[in-house]
Write an enzyme that holds these catalytic residues in place. Structure first.
Site, PDB file in Angstrom:
ATOM      1  N   ASP A  80       0.873  -1.251  -0.122  1.00 46.71           N
ATOM      2  CA  ASP A  80      -0.102   0.006   0.092  1.00 46.71           C
ATOM      3  C   ASP A  80       0.953   1.304   0.103  1.00 46.71           C
ATOM      4  O   ASP A  80       0.323   2.334  -0.180  1.00 46.71           O
ATOM      5  CB  ASP A  80      -0.655   0.103   1.157  1.00 46.71           C
ATOM      6  CG  ASP A  80      -2.316  -0.684   0.916  1.00 46.71           C
ATOM      7  OD1 ASP A  80      -2.736  -0.761  -0.088  1.00 46.71           O
ATOM      8  OD2 ASP A  80      -2.763  -1.307   2.143  1.00 46.71           O
TER       9      ASP A  80
HETATM   10  C1  GLC Z   1      -0.551   2.331   6.102  1.00 53.11           C
HETATM   11  C2  GLC Z   1       0.223   1.399   6.353  1.00 53.11           C
HETATM   12  C3  GLC Z   1      -0.097  -0.105   5.394  1.00 53.11           C
HETATM   13  C4  GLC Z   1      -1.642  -0.108   5.388  1.00 53.11           C
HETATM   14  C5  GLC Z   1      -2.362   1.128   4.937  1.00 53.11           C
HETATM   15  C6  GLC Z   1      -3.686   0.914   4.870  1.00 53.11           C
HETATM   16  O1  GLC Z   1      -0.281   3.004   4.738  1.00 53.11           O
HETATM   17  O2  GLC Z   1       1.454   1.461   6.474  1.00 53.11           O
HETATM   18  O3  GLC Z   1       0.516  -0.938   6.017  1.00 53.11           O
HETATM   19  O4  GLC Z   1      -1.713  -1.107   4.385  1.00 53.11           O
HETATM   20  O5  GLC Z   1      -2.063   2.238   5.773  1.00 53.11           O
HETATM   21  O6  GLC Z   1      -4.497   1.942   4.454  1.00 53.11           O
HETATM   22  C1  GLC Z   2      -1.345  -3.795   5.576  1.00 51.06           C
HETATM   23  C2  GLC Z   2      -2.605  -3.869   4.768  1.00 51.06           C
HETATM   24  C3  GLC Z   2      -2.625  -4.792   3.429  1.00 51.06           C
HETATM   25  C4  GLC Z   2      -1.266  -4.411   2.599  1.00 51.06           C
HETATM   26  C5  GLC Z   2      -0.145  -4.582   3.576  1.00 51.06           C
HETATM   27  C6  GLC Z   2       0.986  -3.948   3.083  1.00 51.06           C
HETATM   28  O1  GLC Z   2      -1.403  -5.111   6.143  1.00 51.06           O
HETATM   29  O2  GLC Z   2      -3.859  -4.511   5.348  1.00 51.06           O
HETATM   30  O3  GLC Z   2      -3.629  -4.767   2.615  1.00 51.06           O
HETATM   31  O4  GLC Z   2      -1.066  -5.190   1.508  1.00 51.06           O
HETATM   32  O5  GLC Z   2      -0.482  -3.472   4.852  1.00 51.06           O
HETATM   33  O6  GLC Z   2       1.024  -2.589   2.660  1.00 51.06           O
END
Ligand code: GLC
Ligand code: GLC
Length: 833
Positions: free
Chosen positions: A487
């Site tokens: 993300d």
């Molecule tokens: C933040 C976190 C990431 C997560 C995302 C969800 O960016 O670092 O891990 O998946 O929020 O919105």
């Molecule tokens: C968080 C989110 C997941 C994403 C991950 C890496 O765990 O829930 O959807 O893939 O962060 O950013």
């Protein structure tokens, strides 16, 4: 150092001191009513949606961290001594303390000046309420006159609004007290037809419903005036902060144990029958009263607890293993499976790190979570797939999240995470391999929740595949969109404004950044779907998928390989990300895992090379880091990943979710020792001994462990709600132990690490029970370690006494059958990939 121990027989984690490094929590409820509960009784409850139907208040980011809970208070009415039997919130001195987190219940027991109190909290199956079964024992030689107070603080339903909209909320709180039951009624007079209740099995001598009256002016939950004084004041809340506090008097003879139950719950009345008498404006309690009364009865409580235990035995009975490795056994048999069910129920909504008001159900997250629970509750997995597919858009893309209460896609976040659709394919494949239910592909499912747009699920999967194929970039690799699995790799975002969302901002048009990760994921998904289409007789579609997968592999071969590992992406300008040509972020873990899982590079040695690069550059004793070197500065071209301090989260943290991909890849590349080694580095039970460093619960996975660049290397965060749970379960059971459901049978292909003895597995599959014994062949053991030889593979499979070619145990002859499987392992001369 440890703060407790596993009680494997009772499937409990026993915490032996209240001051754990962080609150260590558990979950109550598994259907409609849920709660989180910490080892000192902190936490909150909600009906279905942690944001919109919050029953009780909890203060995140408080000091101490964990405040708001199911708090009991004791008062010695002879001496005036007061204490909290769960330690918090008074942090009283206790002569003994023990918290047992079990499957769907938590028991906190303590002793203070000769009074032992044990409270077991749980949600009876099929009910929208929780029971606190309190047992108080007088271990003194003289009678003990005691007051017991049970308390909760009501949340005015919408947890977000409750924490922000004070100008309204301080005026609307309402309660009713009737026959000793406190009903929380806020907004019931207008548009709500639901209410909450709090009741006690013993006659109460008093109550409070106004927080100020109970706590006293300028006092907190750690020093309630009513407790100190030994008397509640029957206060009625009018606005401000409504609570429920009930006081009971106990006169315990020496040695006597008394049980008192409290019940906290949620109920609804039909819209047109909210009041009794009709039009009176008075809550109609006639439906809920019998439910409350029943759950205050000791016999009903015991039976409900038994039913709950039996339910968990049944769920976990779907897969039980005995390998001789205590960490693997206890995680697979109990805690990892349990965590999988929790992620299934709650996605990423409510934990100590997820406030319950943020994300709903993630499309990507929920599809992956499904991999870990489909064998336990296939019918619910089916429904989840249909719900998820119904939030897909006609483009084949998907809403990134949806709200569990409405099941509608979340507009605030929208779509455009280009990996999302492929996860649906993997989830459907896992479901079909588990159940054989090919008919789900014919199930009509709408797009974007719009009635009238229904098409068979198969059509949704085709569009998911086409979504990727229609969005290829300059190198023939999939466009990344807002982000892929990571993300925080936001290559089309370019944000320089504080507070702007990295995920939903695109400050430059025409984003052509590409993802090698999605390429690998696509190949994996397409190859899974080929088998399903063939089984459905769709040869042409199977051929199309094969050709598309081959083209994608070629694109990865041409543009995704960096020389010693797979590249991560190409940025907006067409420059590689995750390449030796970069100064930072030279190697990323995700494409190494996913490409090898998709079979890319297994035949020509690149897979091995990529995995060796991971071992050399990314592996630490605490797990595998996400990328290296971590980014030292914020880089507009990369987005959120570079916003984190080095070593945390996606910026070089040990993002545990990705680690099992490397375990699977190691198994596929013929190195089961390597897989087990990685497995044990992040296995929570294996990290129990360093709980002071790890800090999160030793019985569940955390999303992240701080990486080598972080000052707190080894410290975990974001426990419980993470895709780490499902994937580690898959890695351990389907790849290290090699028991994999397939369309036409149960694959039994263990790649046991050297030194392992015989392994026993019980696996429910297609309505039958497979009892599997894996034994090492009696060969001359060159290493002399007595275990099966290195990289041994199945050479003989005997199913119900009949030898079988290959490693696929056939489908059961009849439902309910018990099938005995004996697998004999031998060292193979050459290790086939
Ligand atoms: C933040 C976190 C990431 C997560 C995302 C969800 O960016 O670092 O891990 O998946 O929020 O919105
Ligand atoms: C968080 C989110 C997941 C994403 C991950 C890496 O765990 O829930 O959807 O893939 O962060 O950013």
């Amino acid at each position: 150092m440890r703060y407790g121990a596993f009680d494997d027989d009772r499937r409990e984690y026993v915490i032996d001191r209240p001051d754990t490094p962080l609150p260590w929590i558990n979950y109550l409820g598994s259907e409609d009513y849920f709660g989180i509960i910490s080892n000192t009784a902190g936490g909150y409850s909600f009906f279905r949606d942690a944001r919109l139907r919050r029953l009780t208040r909890y203060r995140y980011n408080n000091a101490p961290l964990d405040l708001g809970g199911r708090y009991l208070y004791l008062r010695d009415d002879e001496t005036g001594d007061t204490w909290s039997p769960s330690w918090q919130p008074m942090r009283s001195e206790l002569d003994a303390y023990e918290c047992r987190h079990g499957l769907g219940y938590t028991t906190i027991a303590s002793r203070h000046s000769g009074i032992r109190v044990e409270t077991c909290s749980f949600v009876p199956l099929g009910e929208t309420l929780e029971v606190w079964r309190v047992r108080a024992t007088n271990e003194r030689a003289r009678p003990a006159p005691l007051s017991l107070f049970g308390t909760v603080e009501w949340c005015l339903w919408d947890a977000q609004d409750d924490a922000t909209n004070f100008q309204r909320n301080y005026s609307i709180g309402e309660v009713v007290v009737e026959d000793g039951v406190i009903y929380h009624m806020t907004e019931y007079r207008e548009r709500r037809d639901h209410f909450a209740f709090f009741a006690c099995s013993a006659p109460i001598v008093g109550f409070d419903t106004a927080r100020d009256a109970f706590l006293g002016p300028y006092r907190g939950w750690d020093r309630p005036l009513a407790v100190e004084r030994g008397a509640t004041s029957d206060s009625m809340a009018h606005g401000w902060q409504p609570i429920a506090a009930e006081q009971v008097k106990l006169e315990l003879a020496p040695g006597e144990t008394r049980q008192v139950a409290f019940v906290l719950g949620y109920a609804e009345n039909p819209r047109d029958a909210k009041f009794h008498p009709a039009g009176s404006g008075r809550l109609d309690t006639r439906r809920v009263r019998p439910v409350i009364e029943r759950h205050l009865e000791p016999a009903v409580i015991e039976a409900a607890l038994e039913t709950l235990h039996a339910r968990w035995d049944e769920l976990l009975g779907a897969l039980q293993v005995a390998t001789g490795n205590e960490h693997l056994d206890r995680m697979v048999n109990t805690w990892n499976a349990y965590q999988n069910m929790v992620t299934f129920n709650l996605s990423r909504s409510a934990s100590l790190f997820e406030s319950g008001i943020g994300r709903g159900m993630g499309f990507r997250d929920s599809n992956q979570d499904l991999l870990g629970f489909v064998h336990m509750v296939p019918e619910r997995a089916r429904q989840r797939i249909l719900d998820l597919a119904a939030t897909q858009l006609t483009s084949g893309g998907a809403y990134h999240q949806y709200q569990p209460l409405t099941k509608r896609g979340n507009d605030a976040v929208g779509s455009g995470f280009n990996d999302d659709p492929a996860w649906l394919v993997l989830a459907v494949a896992a479901y079909v391999r588990e159940t054989g239910d090919l008919a789900i592909l014919d199930e009509p499912v709408p797009y974007d929740g719009e009635p009238g747009t229904e098409r068979p699920l198969d059509d949704h999967l085709r569009r998911a595949i086409d979504y990727t194929l229609e969005r290829l970039g300059p190198h023939g690799l999939p466009l990344i969109g807002r982000a892929d699995w990571n993300d925080c790799l936001n290559l089309n975002c370019f944000s320089d404004t504080p507070g702007e969302s990295f995920q939903t901002t695109e400050n430059r048009a025409g984003g052509v950044a590409e993802s090698v990760f999605i390429a690998g994921l696509f190949v994996l998904a397409a190859r899974e779907l080929i088998g399903i289409e063939k089984a459905r007789g769709n040869e042409a579609e199977a051929r199309r998928l094969r050709a598309a997968a081959d083209r994608m592999v070629a694109a990865v071969d041409d543009h995704g390989w960096d020389g010693a590992w797979f590249r991560r992406a190409y940025d907006f300008f067409g420059d590689p990300v995750g390449s030796a040509a970069n100064d930072e972020g030279q190697i990323y873990v995700e494409p190494q895992g996913i490409c090898v899982m998709a079979g890319i590079g297994l035949e020509d040695g690149r897979a091995r090379q990529a995995l060796d690069s991971v071992r050399e550059r990314l592996a630490t004793p605490h797990g595998i880091m996400l990328q290296q070197p971590a980014y030292g500065e914020y880089d507009l071209r990369l987005g959120e990943i570079s916003s984190y301090p080095p070593g945390y989260k996606e910026n070089g943290g040990i993002f545990c979710h990705t680690n099992p991909w490397l375990m699977i890849a190691e198994v596929l590349a013929g190195n089961p020792e390597g897989a087990l080694d990685y497995y044990l580095r992040i296995n929570p039970s294996a990290r129990e001994a360093i709980s002071d460093i790890h800090r999160c619960e030793p019985y569940v996975y955390a999303q992240m462990i701080a990486g080598r660049d972080a000052p707190t290397h080894g410290e975990a965060k974001n426990s419980w709600l993470t895709g780490t749970a499902a994937w580690n379960y898959v890695a351990a059971t389907q790849w290290i132990l090699g028991i994999r459901p397939e369309l036409h049978g149960l694959r039994i292909d263990p790649r046991l690490p050297a030194g392992w003895g015989d392994v026993e597995v019980i696996r429910r599959f297609r309505g039958a029970t497979y009892r599997i014994s894996v034994r090492a062949a009696a060969t001359d053991d060159a290493e002399g370690d007595g275990g099966p030889p290195h990289a041994a593979r199945v050479t003989r499979l005997v199913v119900d006494g009949v030898p079988i070619e290959g490693s696929l145990a056939p489908l059961p002859p009849s439902p309910g059958a018990v099938i005995l499987v004996e697998a004999v392992l031998e060292r193979s001369v050459e290790i086939p990939a």
